[in-house]
Design an enzyme around this catalytic site. Sequence first.
Site, short mmCIF file in Angstrom:
data_model
loop_
_atom_site.label_atom_id
_atom_site.label_comp_id
_atom_site.label_asym_id
_atom_site.label_seq_id
_atom_site.Cartn_x
_atom_site.Cartn_y
_atom_site.Cartn_z
N THR A 32 48.15 57.71 66.33
CA THR A 32 47.50 59.06 66.42
C THR A 32 46.11 58.74 67.25
OG1 THR A 32 48.74 59.59 64.55
CG2 THR A 32 46.97 61.16 65.67
N LYS A 90 50.65 66.48 68.04
CA LYS A 90 50.08 65.69 66.91
C LYS A 90 49.04 66.34 66.44
CE LYS A 90 49.89 62.44 63.46
NZ LYS A 90 50.74 61.96 62.67
N LYS A 99 39.85 60.31 60.97
CA LYS A 99 39.97 60.01 62.19
C LYS A 99 40.79 61.34 63.05
CE LYS A 99 43.30 57.75 63.51
NZ LYS A 99 44.67 57.89 63.90
P1 NAP Z 1 47.40 50.67 58.93
O1 NAP Z 1 48.41 50.30 57.78
O2 NAP Z 1 45.86 50.63 58.55
O3 NAP Z 1 47.88 49.49 60.14
C1 NAP Z 1 47.00 49.63 61.33
C2 NAP Z 1 47.38 48.47 62.33
O4 NAP Z 1 46.82 48.58 63.43
C3 NAP Z 1 47.26 47.10 61.61
O5 NAP Z 1 48.54 46.29 62.24
C4 NAP Z 1 46.13 46.76 62.26
O6 NAP Z 1 46.17 45.30 62.38
C5 NAP Z 1 46.40 47.22 63.68
N1 NAP Z 1 44.90 47.43 64.39
C6 NAP Z 1 43.87 48.27 64.18
N2 NAP Z 1 42.87 48.00 65.25
C7 NAP Z 1 43.35 47.13 65.93
C8 NAP Z 1 42.75 46.36 67.26
N3 NAP Z 1 41.67 46.63 67.51
N4 NAP Z 1 43.52 45.28 67.68
C9 NAP Z 1 44.74 45.32 67.36
N5 NAP Z 1 45.20 45.68 66.30
C10 NAP Z 1 44.57 46.72 65.63
O7 NAP Z 1 47.80 51.91 59.59
P2 NAP Z 1 49.04 52.93 59.79
O8 NAP Z 1 49.26 53.71 58.52
O9 NAP Z 1 50.34 51.92 59.97
O10 NAP Z 1 48.78 53.79 60.99
C11 NAP Z 1 49.04 53.48 62.12
C12 NAP Z 1 48.73 54.85 63.21
O11 NAP Z 1 49.83 55.79 62.92
C13 NAP Z 1 47.46 55.34 63.08
O12 NAP Z 1 47.13 55.82 64.33
C14 NAP Z 1 47.85 56.43 62.12
O13 NAP Z 1 46.91 57.73 62.12
C15 NAP Z 1 49.23 56.89 62.40
N6 NAP Z 1 50.21 57.57 61.34
C16 NAP Z 1 50.06 57.04 60.25
C17 NAP Z 1 50.81 57.64 59.29
C18 NAP Z 1 51.11 57.01 57.66
O14 NAP Z 1 51.64 57.84 57.02
N7 NAP Z 1 50.33 56.09 57.39
C19 NAP Z 1 51.59 58.72 59.52
C20 NAP Z 1 51.79 59.04 60.76
C21 NAP Z 1 50.85 58.55 61.61
P3 NAP Z 1 45.25 44.43 61.23
O15 NAP Z 1 46.69 43.81 60.18
O16 NAP Z 1 44.74 43.15 61.97
O17 NAP Z 1 44.26 45.23 60.58
#
Ligand code: NAP
Length: 258
Positions: free
Chosen positions: A93, A166, A234
Amino acid sequence: MKTGVIGLGAMGAPKARNLHKAGYLEAVWNRSHDKARQLSTELGVRVAENPVALAADCELLVLSVSADDDLLQVIRALSPGLHPGCVVLDTSTVSRDTAIQAAALAHPAAFLDAPVSGGIEGARQGTLAMMIGGEAAVIERIMPVLDTIAGRIEHMGPVGAGQATKAVNQVMAAGINQAVTEALAFATALELRLDKVIEVVGSGAAGNWFLSHRGESMTHGQLDPGFRVALHHKDLVICKQMAGQFDVALPLVEMTLI
Ligand code: NAP
């Protein structure tokens, strides 16, 4: 279709598992190597040496990273490996402007902004709602792969339209989350049985995803983050910034951000 996944967090790892189950997953890459190594051991899938090698090997790259700058960093890192036969599908997102910038950086690969809704359970079950911006022909080409990670796939318009949709979703989610937590605190003060409240209220006009998926766990004190508060914050900053561009008032977003 040879598919690579970058970003193996709460949402990316289950998507990779579903892609693997369907036979599409070629390799994965994650900034912290540990997560990539763990998934590689679990699935027997290859960890790419770096993003460039992954891009060069794949026809589809599924990205799931945290925020706007992270997406742009990843696209720049991929860039030398991106080729005209490749599609970059960003499921993170971010803002609409960032999606448009990312599409330009991803050239000559095609770019789709494809944010999702449905939580970690939706990602595990492959039932996410996916809102896509980009070219219809590109979406058509990768549709069989999309079907393995999403249950509802909607083409919303050109690049950026997925992220705009979104943002609309996140305004609703913020209000619903606020309403559900406030109402359940009220029910607690009234000494009502919360399990019964959740069941009966959830079956009527006030029923919603957050109540049915998070109501019970919340009332049992299970607060493991499926969606980190920092990510919700965010998203609302993105909504506020987009509302400013279009001169729209979002009082609920303003209140939630305080
Ligand atoms: P998360 O568990 O915090 O995972 C984030 C991922 O992004 C990790 O693999 C992290 O790598 C990687 N990352 C972050 N910054 C980076 C960078 N500069 N370079 C390379 N890799 C990077 O987050 P998530 O919950 O999976 O969410 C991911 C996305 O989906 C977000 O945009 C969120 O808003 C969206 N989303 C989440 C949900 C939910 O329920 N969780 C639902 C819908 C949408 P590291 O392991 O190295 O930190």
